[in-house]
Design an enzyme around this catalytic site. Structure first.
Site, PDB file in Angstrom:
ATOM      1  N   VAL A  96       0.805  -1.229   0.000  1.00 41.29           N
ATOM      2  CA  VAL A  96       0.000   0.000   0.000  1.00 41.29           C
ATOM      3  C   VAL A  96       0.831   1.269   0.000  1.00 41.29           C
ATOM      4  O   VAL A  96       0.297   2.349  -0.259  1.00 41.29           O
ATOM      5  CB  VAL A  96      -0.965   0.046   1.210  1.00 41.29           C
ATOM      6  CG1 VAL A  96      -2.019  -1.029   1.115  1.00 41.29           C
ATOM      7  CG2 VAL A  96      -0.208  -0.032   2.528  1.00 41.29           C
ATOM      8  N   TYR A  97       2.132   1.184   0.297  1.00 37.26           N
ATOM      9  CA  TYR A  97       2.930   2.408   0.332  1.00 37.26           C
ATOM     10  C   TYR A  97       2.987   3.016  -1.071  1.00 37.26           C
ATOM     11  O   TYR A  97       3.495   2.404  -2.016  1.00 37.26           O
ATOM     12  CB  TYR A  97       4.337   2.124   0.840  1.00 37.26           C
ATOM     13  CG  TYR A  97       4.419   1.688   2.285  1.00 37.26           C
ATOM     14  CD1 TYR A  97       3.333   1.825   3.153  1.00 37.26           C
ATOM     15  CD2 TYR A  97       5.589   1.123   2.797  1.00 37.26           C
ATOM     16  CE1 TYR A  97       3.415   1.424   4.471  1.00 37.26           C
ATOM     17  CE2 TYR A  97       5.677   0.721   4.119  1.00 37.26           C
ATOM     18  CZ  TYR A  97       4.584   0.877   4.946  1.00 37.26           C
ATOM     19  OH  TYR A  97       4.674   0.464   6.257  1.00 37.26           O
ATOM     20  N   ALA A  98       2.453   4.233  -1.175  1.00 37.12           N
ATOM     21  CA  ALA A  98       2.363   4.928  -2.463  1.00 37.12           C
ATOM     22  C   ALA A  98       1.657   4.068  -3.502  1.00 37.12           C
ATOM     23  O   ALA A  98       1.943   4.128  -4.693  1.00 37.12           O
ATOM     24  CB  ALA A  98       3.747   5.347  -2.963  1.00 37.12           C
ATOM     25  N   ASN A  99       0.711   3.242  -3.022  1.00 39.80           N
ATOM     26  CA  ASN A  99      -0.092   2.376  -3.885  1.00 39.80           C
ATOM     27  C   ASN A  99       0.785   1.532  -4.820  1.00 39.80           C
ATOM     28  O   ASN A  99       0.512   1.408  -6.014  1.00 39.80           O
ATOM     29  CB  ASN A  99      -1.088   3.203  -4.702  1.00 39.80           C
ATOM     30  CG  ASN A  99      -2.233   2.343  -5.228  1.00 39.80           C
ATOM     31  OD1 ASN A  99      -2.683   1.429  -4.562  1.00 39.80           O
ATOM     32  ND2 ASN A  99      -2.705   2.649  -6.432  1.00 39.80           N
ATOM     33  N   GLY A 100       1.829   0.947  -4.257  1.00 39.57           N
ATOM     34  CA  GLY A 100       2.696   0.065  -5.018  1.00 39.57           C
ATOM     35  C   GLY A 100       3.978   0.704  -5.506  1.00 39.57           C
ATOM     36  O   GLY A 100       4.935  -0.004  -5.858  1.00 39.57           O
TER      37      GLY A 100
END
Length: 334
Positions: free
Chosen positions: A65-69
């Site tokens: 989920v960090y920066a949506n991948g």
């Protein structure tokens, strides 16, 4: 740098880990949990990866989920080009919402096996060394989650599995279930723990020590609050970090005395406050490797220097003395 075993395993990890939440520019559109306005671009992130390796850090911790991948993509590309895969302990996480729809997140077998393959593709690797469940999923039986994780381990896509921010009874139940079924068990826990929030000392840390589960706390500097005086100028992150405001605003005045004590010990020692805060954490027998997010060159230098800073018992007592019981932080959304 010092290295210790990751829980009951034989793998050695650095006493400081690099947290990669701040690396990778989130895609356009509404911000999902795990995407932040202060994240660094791929070009801006690269020096921190090099600095981490040069300082002896071998545990790189990210999440889908960090920066949506994008964090996984940035980390994976850099490591593939600049590091030997066998030298890196690479960790990522699963559970948070990655796409629209009823199965866009969670810890079902369907989601775990799909998102693991997606993470491996973004990280440009055949396996991850440590695969975390990013909080507990109340909607999925733990047996389903653990069996899927065990299958990922047996398939060679995951070396070890870990858990994060849950109640102690939930970790205990998961460990019991794994042992009873002969499945891979959680070998590491990533809880919220620092000088301003020590409620995990009541049950979670003793459980981890009893079960030889590694502890790699997130937010060891309380979102920067333990690295600067209370009245210091605010950073872009502190101004926009809604999660941090939610974690600490109820007890801000009570915590001021602790931050002041950190400032005094740091002044007496002639070192930055971050070193003192992390040296306190590393003095605890339960702690394996605090996860440090770095967006300025001094962040990792201060963190690694803390490994060699040994506080006296009087200093530790002084830092801990003002602490008051805090409202228990429930297992948070990702």
């Amino acid at each position: 740098m010092e290295y210790v075993n990751l829980g009951r395993t034989g793998v050695k990890v650095s006493r400081i880990s690099l947290g990669c939440m701040s690396y990778g520019t989130p895609p356009p559109g509404p911000r999902r949990p795990g995407s932040n306005d202060w994240s660094l671009s791929e070009q801006e992130s690269a020096p921190f990866f090099r600095q981490a390796l040069d300082l002896g850090i071998n545990l790189f911790d990210t999440a889908n989920v960090y920066a949506n991948g994008e964090s996984e993509r940035v980390v994976g590309r850099w490591l593939k080009t600049n590091a030997r895969r066998e030298d890196i302990v690479l960790a990522t996480k699963v559970n948070g919402v990655m796409r629209e729809g009823p199965n866009g997140g969670g810890l079902s077998r369907k989601e775990i096996l799909f998102e693991l393959d997606e993470s491996l593709r973004r990280l440009e690797t055949d396996f991850v060394d440590l695969y975390w469940i990013h909080r507990w999923d109340k909607a999925t039986p733990i047996e389903e989650t653990l069996e899927a994780l065990n299958d990922a381990v047996r398939a060679g896509k995951v070396r070890y599995i870990g858990a994060s921010s849950m109640w102690a009874w939930q970790l205990s139940k998961a460990l019991y279930t794994s042992d009873r079924r002969g499945w891979a068990r959680f070998i590491a826990m990533q809880p919220h723990y620092n000088l301003l929030y020590r409620e995990e000392e009541r049950e979670m840390l003793p459980l981890c020590m009893d079960q030889d589960v590694a502890v790699t706390p997130w937010s060891p500097l309380a979102r920067g609050r333990l690295a600067r005086p209370v009245d210091a100028e605010q950073t872009k992150r502190s101004e926009t970090d809604q999660l941090g405001k939610g974690l600490y605003f109820k007890v801000a005045e009570a915590d001021r005395a602790i931050v002041d004590r950190v400032q005094k010990v740091a002044a007496d020692r002639g070192v930055p406050m971050a070193q003192v805060s992390l040296a306190w954490m590393l003095s605890k027998a339960a702690i394996t490797s605090p996860i440090i997010g770095a967006t300025k060159p001094n962040h990792l230098k201060d963190a690694v220097a803390a490994v060699s800073l040994k506080l006296t018992q009087d200093e530790i007592k002084s830092l801990e003395e003002p602490y008051l019981p805090h409202p228990v932080t429930p297992p948070l959304a990702v």
